[in-house]
Motif scaffolding. Structure first.
Motif, PDB file in Angstrom:
ATOM      1  N   ALA A 111      30.353 -28.691  45.821  1.00 34.65           N
ATOM      2  CA  ALA A 111      30.939 -28.283  44.436  1.00 34.65           C
ATOM      3  C   ALA A 111      31.597 -29.468  44.149  1.00 34.65           C
ATOM      4  CB  ALA A 111      32.006 -27.228  44.945  1.00 34.65           C
ATOM      5  N   ASP A 112      31.687 -29.662  42.766  1.00 39.27           N
ATOM      6  CA  ASP A 112      32.160 -30.821  42.153  1.00 39.27           C
ATOM      7  C   ASP A 112      33.136 -30.314  41.002  1.00 39.27           C
ATOM      8  OD1 ASP A 112      32.788 -33.222  41.124  1.00 39.27           O
ATOM      9  OD2 ASP A 112      30.871 -34.001  40.782  1.00 39.27           O
ATOM     10  N   GLN A 113      34.373 -30.347  41.289  1.00 42.19           N
ATOM     11  CA  GLN A 113      35.387 -29.822  40.272  1.00 42.19           C
ATOM     12  C   GLN A 113      35.457 -30.935  39.064  1.00 42.19           C
ATOM     13  OE1 GLN A 113      36.814 -27.438  40.514  1.00 42.19           O
ATOM     14  NE2 GLN A 113      38.406 -27.342  38.814  1.00 42.19           N
ATOM     15  N   SER A 114      35.026 -32.241  39.312  1.00 38.37           N
ATOM     16  CA  SER A 114      35.091 -33.190  38.297  1.00 38.37           C
ATOM     17  C   SER A 114      34.086 -32.908  36.985  1.00 38.37           C
ATOM     18  CB  SER A 114      34.870 -34.521  38.651  1.00 38.37           C
ATOM     19  OG  SER A 114      33.597 -34.680  39.271  1.00 38.37           O
ATOM     20  N   VAL A 115      32.845 -32.314  37.526  1.00 38.23           N
ATOM     21  CA  VAL A 115      31.823 -32.063  36.470  1.00 38.23           C
ATOM     22  C   VAL A 115      32.207 -30.795  35.633  1.00 38.23           C
ATOM     23  CG1 VAL A 115      29.470 -31.087  36.410  1.00 38.23           C
ATOM     24  CG2 VAL A 115      30.014 -32.841  37.983  1.00 38.23           C
ATOM     25  N   THR A 116      33.175 -29.595  36.393  1.00 41.85           N
ATOM     26  CA  THR A 116      33.499 -28.580  35.835  1.00 41.85           C
ATOM     27  C   THR A 116      34.627 -28.745  34.694  1.00 41.85           C
ATOM     28  OG1 THR A 116      33.196 -27.380  37.735  1.00 41.85           O
ATOM     29  CG2 THR A 116      34.463 -26.212  35.974  1.00 41.85           C
ATOM     30  N   VAL A 117      35.596 -29.725  35.346  1.00 40.80           N
ATOM     31  CA  VAL A 117      36.646 -30.474  34.232  1.00 40.80           C
ATOM     32  C   VAL A 117      35.897 -31.064  33.112  1.00 40.80           C
ATOM     33  CG1 VAL A 117      38.783 -31.798  33.977  1.00 40.80           C
ATOM     34  CG2 VAL A 117      38.347 -30.232  35.751  1.00 40.80           C
ATOM     35  N   ASP A 118      35.014 -31.879  33.539  1.00 38.98           N
ATOM     36  CA  ASP A 118      34.207 -32.650  32.079  1.00 38.98           C
ATOM     37  C   ASP A 118      33.790 -31.582  31.186  1.00 38.98           C
ATOM     38  OD1 ASP A 118      33.456 -34.962  30.725  1.00 38.98           O
ATOM     39  OD2 ASP A 118      31.767 -35.013  32.069  1.00 38.98           O
ATOM     40  N   ASP A 119      32.922 -30.540  31.872  1.00 40.42           N
ATOM     41  CA  ASP A 119      32.205 -29.787  30.994  1.00 40.42           C
ATOM     42  C   ASP A 119      33.335 -28.946  30.045  1.00 40.42           C
ATOM     43  OD1 ASP A 119      30.029 -30.234  31.842  1.00 40.42           O
ATOM     44  OD2 ASP A 119      29.795 -28.582  33.509  1.00 40.42           O
ATOM     45  N   ALA A 120      34.531 -28.527  30.715  1.00 40.99           N
ATOM     46  CA  ALA A 120      35.679 -27.913  29.954  1.00 40.99           C
ATOM     47  C   ALA A 120      36.121 -28.694  28.858  1.00 40.99           C
ATOM     48  CB  ALA A 120      36.589 -27.484  30.838  1.00 40.99           C
ATOM     49  N   ILE A 121      36.524 -29.862  28.953  1.00 38.50           N
ATOM     50  CA  ILE A 121      37.018 -30.867  28.143  1.00 38.50           C
ATOM     51  C   ILE A 121      35.830 -31.088  27.172  1.00 38.50           C
ATOM     52  CG2 ILE A 121      37.687 -33.232  27.784  1.00 38.50           C
ATOM     53  CD1 ILE A 121      39.042 -32.984  30.334  1.00 38.50           C
ATOM     54  N   SER A 122      34.641 -31.299  27.361  1.00 39.86           N
ATOM     55  CA  SER A 122      33.389 -31.462  26.346  1.00 39.86           C
ATOM     56  C   SER A 122      33.497 -30.210  25.512  1.00 39.86           C
ATOM     57  CB  SER A 122      32.086 -31.807  26.884  1.00 39.86           C
ATOM     58  OG  SER A 122      32.432 -32.853  27.907  1.00 39.86           O
ATOM     59  N   GLU A 123      33.530 -29.034  26.149  1.00 42.58           N
ATOM     60  CA  GLU A 123      33.707 -27.937  25.220  1.00 42.58           C
ATOM     61  C   GLU A 123      34.700 -27.714  24.241  1.00 42.58           C
ATOM     62  OE1 GLU A 123      34.203 -22.800  26.092  1.00 42.58           O
ATOM     63  OE2 GLU A 123      33.719 -24.278  27.698  1.00 42.58           O
ATOM     64  N   PHE A 124      35.914 -28.239  24.735  1.00 46.00           N
ATOM     65  CA  PHE A 124      36.949 -28.088  23.718  1.00 46.00           C
ATOM     66  C   PHE A 124      36.734 -29.267  22.712  1.00 46.00           C
ATOM     67  CE2 PHE A 124      40.956 -30.637  22.813  1.00 46.00           C
ATOM     68  CZ  PHE A 124      41.540 -29.607  21.997  1.00 46.00           C
ATOM     69  N   THR A 125      36.424 -30.267  23.172  1.00 52.19           N
ATOM     70  CA  THR A 125      35.818 -31.444  22.083  1.00 52.19           C
ATOM     71  C   THR A 125      35.112 -30.825  21.119  1.00 52.19           C
ATOM     72  OG1 THR A 125      36.351 -33.098  23.752  1.00 52.19           O
ATOM     73  CG2 THR A 125      35.260 -33.852  21.681  1.00 52.19           C
ATOM     74  N   GLU A 126      34.020 -29.952  21.572  1.00 56.46           N
ATOM     75  CA  GLU A 126      32.971 -29.739  20.584  1.00 56.46           C
ATOM     76  C   GLU A 126      33.490 -28.610  19.724  1.00 56.46           C
ATOM     77  OE1 GLU A 126      28.963 -27.060  21.090  1.00 56.46           O
ATOM     78  OE2 GLU A 126      29.799 -27.720  22.792  1.00 56.46           O
ATOM     79  N   SER A 127      34.456 -27.741  20.175  1.00 54.24           N
ATOM     80  CA  SER A 127      35.429 -26.817  19.506  1.00 54.24           C
ATOM     81  C   SER A 127      36.156 -27.471  18.495  1.00 54.24           C
ATOM     82  CB  SER A 127      35.900 -25.831  20.345  1.00 54.24           C
ATOM     83  OG  SER A 127      35.155 -25.241  21.168  1.00 54.24           O
ATOM     84  N   LEU A 128      36.634 -28.597  18.821  1.00 47.02           N
ATOM     85  CA  LEU A 128      37.544 -29.241  17.973  1.00 47.02           C
ATOM     86  C   LEU A 128      36.866 -29.769  16.639  1.00 47.02           C
ATOM     87  CD1 LEU A 128      40.307 -30.690  17.077  1.00 47.02           C
ATOM     88  CD2 LEU A 128      39.725 -32.826  18.617  1.00 47.02           C
ATOM     89  N   TRP A 129      35.699 -30.522  17.014  1.00 41.38           N
ATOM     90  CA  TRP A 129      34.745 -31.056  15.964  1.00 41.38           C
ATOM     91  C   TRP A 129      34.380 -29.890  15.109  1.00 41.38           C
ATOM     92  CZ3 TRP A 129      35.775 -35.585  14.400  1.00 41.38           C
ATOM     93  CH2 TRP A 129      36.197 -36.582  15.335  1.00 41.38           C
ATOM     94  N   GLN A 130      33.878 -28.695  15.591  1.00 45.59           N
ATOM     95  CA  GLN A 130      33.587 -27.481  14.886  1.00 45.59           C
ATOM     96  C   GLN A 130      34.498 -27.142  13.998  1.00 45.59           C
ATOM     97  OE1 GLN A 130      32.343 -24.814  17.753  1.00 45.59           O
ATOM     98  NE2 GLN A 130      30.184 -25.587  18.219  1.00 45.59           N
ATOM     99  N   ALA A 131      35.659 -26.970  14.599  1.00 49.42           N
ATOM    100  CA  ALA A 131      37.018 -26.723  13.663  1.00 49.42           C
ATOM    101  C   ALA A 131      37.071 -27.503  12.341  1.00 49.42           C
ATOM    102  CB  ALA A 131      38.277 -26.379  14.530  1.00 49.42           C
ATOM    103  N   ILE A 132      37.327 -28.882  12.712  1.00 48.04           N
ATOM    104  CA  ILE A 132      37.294 -29.674  11.820  1.00 48.04           C
ATOM    105  C   ILE A 132      36.409 -29.471  10.574  1.00 48.04           C
ATOM    106  CG2 ILE A 132      37.493 -32.355  11.159  1.00 48.04           C
ATOM    107  CD1 ILE A 132      38.650 -32.813  14.116  1.00 48.04           C
ATOM    108  N   VAL A 133      35.293 -29.497  11.175  1.00 48.81           N
ATOM    109  CA  VAL A 133      33.908 -29.577  10.041  1.00 48.81           C
ATOM    110  C   VAL A 133      34.155 -28.356   9.296  1.00 48.81           C
ATOM    111  CG1 VAL A 133      31.505 -29.237   9.982  1.00 48.81           C
ATOM    112  CG2 VAL A 133      32.437 -30.939  11.487  1.00 48.81           C
ATOM    113  N   ILE A 134      34.404 -27.134   9.965  1.00 51.84           N
ATOM    114  CA  ILE A 134      34.368 -25.781   9.246  1.00 51.84           C
ATOM    115  C   ILE A 134      35.497 -25.900   8.259  1.00 51.84           C
ATOM    116  CG2 ILE A 134      35.030 -23.378   9.443  1.00 51.84           C
ATOM    117  CD1 ILE A 134      33.515 -23.454  12.170  1.00 51.84           C
ATOM    118  N   ILE A 135      36.771 -26.280   8.581  1.00 50.30           N
ATOM    119  CA  ILE A 135      37.962 -26.355   7.810  1.00 50.30           C
ATOM    120  C   ILE A 135      37.579 -27.291   6.770  1.00 50.30           C
ATOM    121  CG2 ILE A 135      40.305 -27.043   7.522  1.00 50.30           C
ATOM    122  CD1 ILE A 135      40.581 -25.975  10.684  1.00 50.30           C
ATOM    123  N   LEU A 136      37.131 -28.640   6.967  1.00 50.07           N
ATOM    124  CA  LEU A 136      36.725 -29.553   6.227  1.00 50.07           C
ATOM    125  C   LEU A 136      35.815 -28.898   4.654  1.00 50.07           C
ATOM    126  CD1 LEU A 136      37.131 -32.246   4.719  1.00 50.07           C
ATOM    127  CD2 LEU A 136      35.456 -32.870   6.337  1.00 50.07           C
TER     128      LEU A 136
END
Length: 502
Positions: free
Chosen positions: A159-184
């Protein structure tokens, strides 16, 4: 373990599955009887051989040195060659007993990887460490360690918690850019290029203030706080859009840029703040729930509240400044109010005027929709915390409480034979005589008991996990009726275990 403890940010390492060694001295009762020895005297004489007594202290000018005598047992050969007096005779232990080295019996909790015996290293990070950096450092250290391992010993990452955290942060970053693009895009379509750009700048400005405040309040970037930020992304531009819309209308009405920029603060600041507090009030039950679930989800209320309050400050202070730099006065007031009105706004105005004229019909329709939604509520599945979106599957195996660890091992052997070669499985780890190590915060950790075993199966996808769960539940019910078994994905929220307990 000794080498990995030197890796930065490692606080402690627990060893799993290691078995303590013992030296067994087995007497032949026939030999003892034939020599006429007393068993009690024999044991007493043997116990007296390895007593270590203090030999004194040597005082020097600078220090005190403890003096120790030699003679302590170092191996089973030392024990085998012990000479002692029993029954008036000088005897050698190896002549009257068998001395051998072995593991503790019954064994301690065991650990297995993909059906093979293993020794696990559960590595914990120090408080305040960086899990992503720790993951990289551990991989580098293991690369060097693996080259020195004896032939036949392999290192497997369970088990590698660093991979899980990296995936969660990547998911947030993706949602952030999606929100910026949608709002824009929505802002550009509804307000135009410059107003849309002003609204879009509210997101990075707000987040640039939210993160330091979270740090001061000791709120880390974890699954709940990231989820709260994703929720807040859809709310933190409302006030900025209101401010930009008010500025455009005041510019179209003939106000200068300074007056238009200050108009939103003078007339809309308090209504927007009231709306912010009303939105925050929707999260109050989560923030003040006196329960394990409330403690687990408290950061939702805090992070959303911080983001909303900060977005209000951005809307009334920063957005007017950005708008003053980017916005331009519409061509004429008449063009801004009539000719430039798009089809969407014309449809909206007609719908609004129609509902205002037929106000009683509108009220009745609203009440009817509300009643229909209440009646349809039982059709919605009720679950406060959904299953995790991770691919792990937990298999709990509980035998009768008088079962030995050997019975648990035999049960695990039979079940693992059905896991080998399954195309839906990536790998699995087995804990015999205890529950899995806490590799996941909401894990319902089980105490060490010889009658209990737990298997952590890592599927290749969510769909594979669901197929595996159905297969294992059917197999356990048909082939292992005496086993109290539970197959479940990882939980979200506080550890619960069985959904119904009494």
């Amino acid at each position: 373990r000794s080498k990995l403890l030197l890796v930065p940010d490692v606080s402690k390492i627990e060893i799993l599955g290691a078995q303590d060694e013992r030296i067994f001295v087995e007497f032949s009762m026939e030999t003892i009887a034939g020599l006429g020895l007393n068993r009690g005297e024999l044991l007493q004489a043997l116990q007296a051989q390895n007593i270590v007594r203090p030999a004194g202290v040597l005082q020097t000018d600078n220090e005190a040195l403890s003096v120790r005598v030699s003679g302590a047992f170092q191996s089973e050969d030392d024990i085998r060659n012990v000479n002692f007096v029993a029954g008036g005779r000088l005897l050698r232990l190896g002549d009257i007993a068998e001395v051998r080295r072995g593991y503790a019996d019954p064994p301690q909790p065991m650990f297995r990887i993909n059906g093979k015996p293993a020794i696990g290293l559960a590595i914990a990070m120090r408080v305040g460490g960086d899990i992503l950096t720790l993951g990289r450092n551990i991989k580098q250290a293991m690369t060097a360690i693996e080259s020195e391992l004896p032939v036949g010993i392999e290192a497997t990452l369970v088990a590698d918690q660093s991979v899980t955290v990296d995936d969660a942060i990547s998911e947030f970053t993706e949602s952030l850019w999606q929100a910026i693009v949608i709002i824009l895009v929505i802002s550009l379509l509804s307000l135009g290029l410059r107003p849309g750009a002003v609204v879009a700048t509210a997101i990075p400005l707000t987040l640039a203030l939210v993160f330091p405040i979270m740090d001061m309040m000791h709120i880390d970037l974890q699954r709940i706080s990231l989820g709260a930020l994703i929720i807040a992304l859809g709310l933190l531009v409302d006030d900025a859009m209101t401010t930009v819309d008010a500025m455009i209308r005041r510019l179209a009405a003939g106000d200068d840029m300074t007056a238009a920029a200050s108009f939103a603060y003078r007339t809309l600041a308090f209504p927007m703040l009231t709306g912010t507090f009303i939105t925050m009030a929707g999260f109050v039950p989560i923030g003040f729930a006196r329960s394990a679930a409330g403690e687990y989800t408290f950061s939702i209320f805090v992070v959303v509240s911080i983001a909303l309050v900060v977005s209000w400050f951005v809307a009334v202070l920063f957005t007017p400044l950005v708008g003053a730099a980017l916005l331009k006065r519409p061509k004429t007031a008449e063009a801004a109010t009539k000719s430039d009105v798009g089809m969407t706004e014309r449809i909206y105005r007609r719908l609004l005027l129609g509902t205002l004229r037929a106000r009683w019909l509108t009220i009745l329709a609203t009440i009817g929709i509300f009643v229909a939604s209440v009646l349809a509520l039982p059709l919605v599945p009720r679950q406060f915390f959904p299953p995790s979106d991770r691919v792990e599957l937990l298999v709990d195996l509980r035998l009768p409480q008088n079962a030995s660890i050997f019975a648990s091992e035999s049960l695990v052997d039979r079940l693992e034979s059905s896991l080998r070669g399954d195309p839906d499985i990536n790998r699995w780890s087995t804990y015999v005589g205890r529950g899995a190590i806490r590799f996941y915060l909401p894990l319902d950790v089980q105490l060490a008991n010889p009658f209990f075993s737990q298997i952590v199966v890592i599927a290749k996808s969510i769909e594979a996990r669901e197929r595996l769960q159905a297969q294992l539940e059917e197999k356990l019910a048909v082939e292992f009726p005496a086993v109290v078994a539970r197959v479940s994905p990882l939980e979200m929220g506080p550890p619960v275990g069985w959904p119904i307990q009494y």
